[in-house]
Design a protein around this motif. Structure first.
Motif, PDB file in Angstrom:
ATOM      1  N   ALA A 122     -15.597  -6.670  19.886  1.00  8.98           N
ATOM      2  CA  ALA A 122     -15.562  -5.725  21.005  1.00  8.98           C
ATOM      3  C   ALA A 122     -14.536  -6.209  22.021  1.00  8.98           C
ATOM      4  CB  ALA A 122     -16.935  -5.623  21.652  1.00  8.98           C
ATOM      5  N   THR A 151     -10.111   2.574  26.249  1.00  6.24           N
ATOM      6  CA  THR A 151     -11.409   2.502  25.593  1.00  6.24           C
ATOM      7  C   THR A 151     -11.809   1.052  25.362  1.00  6.24           C
ATOM      8  OG1 THR A 151     -12.692   3.213  23.650  1.00  6.24           O
ATOM      9  CG2 THR A 151     -10.399   2.613  23.269  1.00  6.24           C
ATOM     10  N   THR A 152     -13.112   0.827  25.308  1.00  5.21           N
ATOM     11  CA  THR A 152     -13.657  -0.483  24.915  1.00  5.21           C
ATOM     12  C   THR A 152     -14.490  -0.333  23.646  1.00  5.21           C
ATOM     13  OG1 THR A 152     -15.535  -0.144  26.414  1.00  5.21           O
ATOM     14  CG2 THR A 152     -13.675  -1.429  27.262  1.00  5.21           C
ATOM     15  N   ASP A 153     -14.317   0.746  22.938  1.00  2.00           N
ATOM     16  CA  ASP A 153     -15.051   1.024  21.707  1.00  2.00           C
ATOM     17  C   ASP A 153     -14.250   0.482  20.521  1.00  2.00           C
ATOM     18  OD1 ASP A 153     -16.023   2.292  19.314  1.00  2.00           O
ATOM     19  OD2 ASP A 153     -16.998   3.815  20.543  1.00  2.00           O
ATOM     20  N   VAL A 197     -13.349   3.070  17.837  1.00  2.00           N
ATOM     21  CA  VAL A 197     -12.237   3.936  18.234  1.00  2.00           C
ATOM     22  C   VAL A 197     -10.909   3.210  18.056  1.00  2.00           C
ATOM     23  CG1 VAL A 197     -11.137   5.091  20.203  1.00  2.00           C
ATOM     24  CG2 VAL A 197     -13.604   5.331  19.821  1.00  2.00           C
TER      25      VAL A 197
END
Length: 302
Positions: free
Chosen positions: A219, A233-235, A238
């Motif tokens: 992550a 984003t931090t996903d 994704v």
């Protein structure tokens, strides 16, 4: 907020990485890159020949090794980002900066990417169109494109700097359209090996997706702005999908730069001034580590 941006393949030149090879923190990273990649990067970066250095299978490795070496210097001096982005292959360096990939995984993925892209049959090219907005150029590209001769926007670099990518015949047709428009300042063919960030990279897509899927990704510690979405984003899921799709999708750098306008400080991490120049055009001051003096200024700023 401090933002790190990482340059891509088009920034290679003979002599790149000079001060990094002399730095006690950066030089071990460059040595590790040579060990992992198995090619004489230091020799190629220092002396060329240029035609070998700019080849796809070498250029992406050379740029990434300099990016990671400069990143190591910043980390050792206690400078860390709040937001990261990378231009084209520079996105892999950005993922390393965010803690998604370690150094070895980054180098290994870049080696796969460069090999796959270099192995696609040479049947396309890229051309920069300076002046018109990217959406205007995209409309032109759609009009001159055909199923057998595709053409798309490969790189939306700035509000007045767009690179189209695809069939040589379609590029010729677009050049005629662009040249007839009074908003066009210049149409410049690029010296690249193929039509990167276009459907013509599809022959490499399956193998690239397999390679990305096989690499562990943590992550991110800070938001990353992927090229394909231009949204922070931090996903990790994704980011993995965006990295896979990046091979055939456009680099949405104009939109990415919009997320950097609120940064207190911006640093181009590597040996390039290309991204800092693009950012200057949209009113964002960005220090480039191509100049060692900029490093001292960044560290002093804390």
């Amino acid at each position: 907020m401090i933002a790190f941006v990482f340059p891509g393949q088009g920034t290679v030149r003979v002599g790149m990485g000079g001060w990094l090879r002399r730095d006690t923190v950066a030089s071990p990273v460059l040595a590790r890159a040579e060990e992992v990649l198995g090619i004489p990067l230091a020799e190629l970066c220092t002396r060329g020949p240029l035609d070998r250095l700019v080849s796809t299978e070498v250029a992406q490795l050379a740029v990434t090794s300099c990016n990671l070496a400069a990143l190591a210097v910043l980390r050792e001096r206690g400078v860390s980002p709040d937001l990261v982005a990378g231009h084209s292959v520079g996105e892999l360096s950005a993922l390393c900066a965010a803690g998604v990939l370690d150094v070895d995984a980054t180098l290994e993925l870049v080696a796969v990417r460069s090999r796959l892209m270099a192995g696609v049959p040479d049947h396309g090219g890229m051309t920069a169109v300076l002046g018109p907005r990217p959406d205007v150029v995209a409309t032109w590209a759609a009009k001159v494109s055909t199923p057998d001769e595709p053409l798309v926007v490969g790189l939306a670099n700035a509000p007045d700097h767009t690179v189209v990518s695809g069939s040589f015949r379609a590029i010729e047709r677009l050049s005629d359209v662009a040249g007839a428009d009074p908003a066009t300042r210049k149409v410049v063919p690029l010296s690249v090996g193929n039509a990167f960030h276009s459907p013509l990279m599809e022959p490499a897509a399956a193998a690239w997706a397999e390679a990305v899927a096989a690499v562990p990704m943590a992550a991110p510690r800070v938001p990353v702005v992927p090229n394909t979405t231009a949204e922070p984003t931090t996903d990790a899921g994704v980011l993995r999908t965006a990295l896979i799709e990046q091979l055939t999708a456009p680099v949405r750098w104009t939109e990415t730069m919009g997320h950097l306008t609120g940064a207190d400080r911006c640093v181009e991490v590597g040996d390039s001034k290309v991204l800092s120049g693009l950012l200057r055009g949209v009113g964002v001051r960005c220090a480039s580590l191509a100049d060692p003096a900029a490093l001292r200024q960044v560290v002093r700023a804390g």
